[in-house]
Scaffold this motif. Sequence first.
Motif, mmCIF file in Angstrom:
data_model
loop_
_atom_site.group_PDB
_atom_site.id
_atom_site.type_symbol
_atom_site.label_atom_id
_atom_site.label_comp_id
_atom_site.label_asym_id
_atom_site.label_seq_id
_atom_site.Cartn_x
_atom_site.Cartn_y
_atom_site.Cartn_z
ATOM 1 N N LEU A 268 0.818 -1.221 0.000
ATOM 2 C CA LEU A 268 0.000 0.000 0.000
ATOM 3 C C LEU A 268 0.849 1.268 0.000
ATOM 4 C CD1 LEU A 268 -2.858 -1.020 2.467
ATOM 5 C CD2 LEU A 268 -2.627 -1.463 0.012
ATOM 6 N N LYS A 269 1.986 1.263 0.704
ATOM 7 C CA LYS A 269 2.820 2.463 0.775
ATOM 8 C C LYS A 269 4.002 2.444 -0.188
ATOM 9 C CE LYS A 269 1.680 3.420 5.622
ATOM 10 N NZ LYS A 269 2.225 3.660 6.978
ATOM 11 N N GLY A 270 4.264 1.293 -0.802
ATOM 12 C CA GLY A 270 5.346 1.213 -1.778
ATOM 13 C C GLY A 270 6.733 1.247 -1.181
ATOM 14 N N GLU A 271 6.865 0.929 0.112
ATOM 15 C CA GLU A 271 8.175 0.943 0.764
ATOM 16 C C GLU A 271 8.918 -0.366 0.485
ATOM 17 O OE1 GLU A 271 7.846 1.697 4.901
ATOM 18 O OE2 GLU A 271 6.562 3.458 4.669
ATOM 19 N N THR A 272 10.237 -0.305 0.617
ATOM 20 C CA THR A 272 11.069 -1.509 0.565
ATOM 21 C C THR A 272 11.329 -1.976 1.994
ATOM 22 O OG1 THR A 272 12.133 -0.801 -1.485
ATOM 23 C CG2 THR A 272 13.262 -2.478 -0.181
ATOM 24 N N VAL A 273 10.880 -3.158 2.309
ATOM 25 C CA VAL A 273 11.050 -3.693 3.665
ATOM 26 C C VAL A 273 12.372 -4.444 3.725
ATOM 27 C CG1 VAL A 273 10.057 -5.171 5.450
ATOM 28 C CG2 VAL A 273 8.550 -3.903 3.887
ATOM 29 N N PRO A 274 13.295 -4.075 4.632
ATOM 30 C CA PRO A 274 14.573 -4.786 4.743
ATOM 31 C C PRO A 274 14.369 -6.270 5.046
ATOM 32 C CG PRO A 274 14.607 -2.741 6.007
ATOM 33 C CD PRO A 274 13.193 -2.950 5.582
ATOM 34 N N ALA A 275 15.275 -7.088 4.537
ATOM 35 C CA ALA A 275 15.140 -8.539 4.677
ATOM 36 C C ALA A 275 15.083 -8.967 6.139
ATOM 37 C CB ALA A 275 16.305 -9.241 3.980
ATOM 38 N N GLU A 276 15.876 -8.303 6.995
ATOM 39 C CA GLU A 276 15.918 -8.710 8.407
ATOM 40 C C GLU A 276 14.635 -8.378 9.149
ATOM 41 O OE1 GLU A 276 18.108 -4.754 7.940
ATOM 42 O OE2 GLU A 276 18.066 -6.721 6.937
ATOM 43 N N GLU A 277 13.771 -7.524 8.572
ATOM 44 C CA GLU A 277 12.512 -7.163 9.221
ATOM 45 C C GLU A 277 11.322 -7.981 8.698
ATOM 46 O OE1 GLU A 277 11.776 -2.982 9.069
ATOM 47 O OE2 GLU A 277 13.856 -2.453 9.553
ATOM 48 N N LYS A 278 11.555 -8.789 7.692
ATOM 49 C CA LYS A 278 10.457 -9.522 7.068
ATOM 50 C C LYS A 278 10.144 -10.822 7.801
ATOM 51 C CE LYS A 278 10.942 -7.961 2.263
ATOM 52 N NZ LYS A 278 11.255 -8.374 0.888
ATOM 53 N N VAL A 279 8.859 -11.164 7.818
ATOM 54 C CA VAL A 279 8.413 -12.494 8.236
ATOM 55 C C VAL A 279 8.103 -13.264 6.958
ATOM 56 C CG1 VAL A 279 6.649 -13.809 9.469
ATOM 57 C CG2 VAL A 279 7.449 -11.630 10.399
ATOM 58 N N VAL A 280 8.766 -14.395 6.754
ATOM 59 C CA VAL A 280 8.556 -15.160 5.520
ATOM 60 C C VAL A 280 7.777 -16.449 5.761
ATOM 61 C CG1 VAL A 280 10.585 -14.220 4.359
ATOM 62 C CG2 VAL A 280 10.821 -16.276 5.747
ATOM 63 N N SER A 281 7.497 -16.769 7.020
ATOM 64 C CA SER A 281 6.701 -17.954 7.320
ATOM 65 C C SER A 281 6.124 -17.833 8.724
ATOM 66 C CB SER A 281 7.556 -19.226 7.229
ATOM 67 O OG SER A 281 6.835 -20.349 7.688
ATOM 68 N N LEU A 282 4.851 -18.205 8.873
ATOM 69 C CA LEU A 282 4.246 -18.240 10.200
ATOM 70 C C LEU A 282 4.663 -19.490 10.956
ATOM 71 C CD1 LEU A 282 2.419 -15.978 8.968
ATOM 72 C CD2 LEU A 282 0.544 -16.960 10.256
ATOM 73 N N PHE A 283 5.110 -20.509 10.224
ATOM 74 C CA PHE A 283 5.406 -21.795 10.852
ATOM 75 C C PHE A 283 6.896 -21.974 11.119
ATOM 76 C CE2 PHE A 283 1.873 -22.051 7.836
ATOM 77 C CZ PHE A 283 0.830 -22.187 8.749
ATOM 78 N N GLU A 284 7.738 -21.271 10.355
ATOM 79 C CA GLU A 284 9.182 -21.264 10.591
ATOM 80 C C GLU A 284 9.654 -19.814 10.615
ATOM 81 O OE1 GLU A 284 10.849 -23.896 11.301
ATOM 82 O OE2 GLU A 284 9.430 -25.452 10.717
ATOM 83 N N PRO A 285 9.246 -19.050 11.641
ATOM 84 C CA PRO A 285 9.560 -17.609 11.642
ATOM 85 C C PRO A 285 11.040 -17.295 11.773
ATOM 86 C CG PRO A 285 8.550 -18.274 13.730
ATOM 87 C CD PRO A 285 8.440 -19.449 12.808
ATOM 88 N N HIS A 286 11.841 -18.282 12.142
ATOM 89 C CA HIS A 286 13.288 -18.065 12.261
ATOM 90 C C HIS A 286 13.977 -18.026 10.903
ATOM 91 C CE1 HIS A 286 14.063 -22.329 11.296
ATOM 92 N NE2 HIS A 286 12.957 -22.563 11.979
ATOM 93 N N THR A 287 13.269 -18.345 9.829
ATOM 94 C CA THR A 287 13.858 -18.431 8.486
ATOM 95 C C THR A 287 14.477 -17.103 8.056
ATOM 96 O OG1 THR A 287 12.233 -20.113 7.868
ATOM 97 C CG2 THR A 287 13.363 -18.986 6.081
ATOM 98 N N ASP A 288 15.694 -17.170 7.521
ATOM 99 C CA ASP A 288 16.381 -15.995 6.983
ATOM 100 C C ASP A 288 16.242 -15.953 5.462
ATOM 101 O OD1 ASP A 288 17.397 -15.063 9.456
ATOM 102 O OD2 ASP A 288 19.031 -16.524 9.351
ATOM 103 N N ILE A 289 16.340 -14.746 4.915
ATOM 104 C CA ILE A 289 16.354 -14.569 3.458
ATOM 105 C C ILE A 289 17.814 -14.489 3.033
ATOM 106 C CG2 ILE A 289 15.629 -13.098 1.546
ATOM 107 C CD1 ILE A 289 13.395 -12.053 3.376
ATOM 108 N N ILE A 290 18.246 -15.451 2.217
ATOM 109 C CA ILE A 290 19.658 -15.563 1.850
ATOM 110 C C ILE A 290 19.802 -15.410 0.343
ATOM 111 C CG2 ILE A 290 21.744 -16.963 2.000
ATOM 112 C CD1 ILE A 290 20.600 -16.368 4.723
ATOM 113 N N ARG A 291 20.714 -14.545 -0.039
ATOM 114 C CA ARG A 291 21.077 -14.435 -1.455
ATOM 115 C C ARG A 291 22.589 -14.445 -1.549
ATOM 116 N NH1 ARG A 291 18.045 -11.176 -6.119
ATOM 117 N NH2 ARG A 291 19.320 -11.867 -7.861
ATOM 118 N N LYS A 292 23.127 -15.483 -2.183
ATOM 119 C CA LYS A 292 24.579 -15.621 -2.335
ATOM 120 C C LYS A 292 24.959 -15.247 -3.762
ATOM 121 C CE LYS A 292 26.517 -19.375 -0.768
ATOM 122 N NZ LYS A 292 27.624 -18.829 0.034
ATOM 123 N N GLY A 293 25.696 -14.156 -3.901
ATOM 124 C CA GLY A 293 26.109 -13.712 -5.214
ATOM 125 C C GLY A 293 24.909 -13.329 -6.063
ATOM 126 N N GLY A 294 24.893 -13.767 -7.299
ATOM 127 C CA GLY A 294 23.784 -13.449 -8.191
ATOM 128 C C GLY A 294 22.775 -14.574 -8.288
#
Length: 450
Positions: A268-294
């Motif tokens: 709704l606001k068009g903001e970029t949410v930093p990866a460390e602030e995102k929730v990517v799963s309700l069942f495994e909330p400890h999950t990190d967003i990882i991008r290695k290289g390209g």
Amino acid sequence: MRAKRAPQRSLFDAGYPDHDMGRALGLMSRLLDEHPEFLEWIAADVDRGVVSSVGRRGLPCEVILRCGILKHLWQSDYRELEFVLVDSASARRFTRVDPLRPPKRSALQRCIGAVRAEVWERINRVLLGGARDDKIEAGRKVRIDSTVTETHILDPSDSQLLYDAVRVLSRLLARGREKLGPDAFLFHDHRRAAKRRKWKIPKARMKRKVKLYRELLAVVRRTLRYADGALAAVEGRDEPWIEDWRAQVVHYRELAGAVVRQTVRRVLKGETVPAEEKVVSLFEPHTDIIRKGGRRVQYGHKVNLGSGASGLVFYAVVEAGNPADSSRCLPMIERHAAIYGSAPDQVAFDGGYASKANLADAKALGVRDVVFHKKRGLKTTDMASSPRVYGRLRNFRAGMEAVVSYLKRCFGLGRCNWRGLEHFRAYVWSAVVTHNLWVIARRKLKLKPA
């Protein structure tokens, strides 16, 4: 002419089949028998009250250890492991289960899951000590790289997470009304409404998509208000089931609120949410967003691994977040020194670990040759004693790719399907222990690499 009948073997024949796998299983079993202290460590974990008083009260510690190893070795889930222990004589012989009372899936899951990562790591250190005594691995030459072990979740989207919030909270609220009665608190089940919008959002144009998101957010907020009313309704009550039910509602209510906030910011606001602030799963909330290289984005945890010339894995560090490889160079060398009593003579790193500061610090710790796969402005003569040594160590590091691939393909390190961060760590370490036990057995038997 009448064909001769093959001689029938007794059902109670001892020993493993005359096959590479059978001989390796037999040696692995003898290696485990040499360390009865493993069973004491596992007993301490199982005695923490994890085993239920309903049904089978648990399994012998020896069976738990061996079943945990066999699960990784044969790439089985608990349902398949239950069948294998009934079907395979070799599996029963290795795990030493009672053939008249084979364990059920629930008992296997509960008991194997009770063993902590710290215990698996202690077992690994003992195995490494035995490998050093047997001159299989001295630990003087090390190669270090990082990989990602994924958690057992779907690729996340805001619409899926919002629907999950409605689905899980509605299920809990429906259960609460069954226990307390239909007039205990206000609740309407909006799962169907949320599901319809969840399926429409990916196919809609942008303007329509925003409208659907607003409607879905309204459904989630109504469900959150129902959850707040339910929590108020059970305040002060002390029925046995309420404590666990309340804890689950509070847990998922907080995660659902976080998902609502990040969806409002992003959609709704068009903001970029930093990866460390995102929730990517309700069942495994400890999950990190990882991008290695390209490479593609992965959802799980970064794992730093160290291995030697034998292929044995010295350590597996499950990292928090997505730290740069360059920041993990020194901690990995220090971890190696803690296991073997001194820093290695030679270390080969992937290119992401390279920096002048890391080179200087590694040399200060006593490492003679420190080679990075990519030079990144460093001179060959600064890293190694000669260009020939540099080339050999760089080729040696390339073998780490094979070790990581072997762990993922044959021991399940690519994806963890155990729930929770502590169980994730235990899964990674149990895979490493199984891998090392298998490598030691095959090297002692002088079998060809699998």
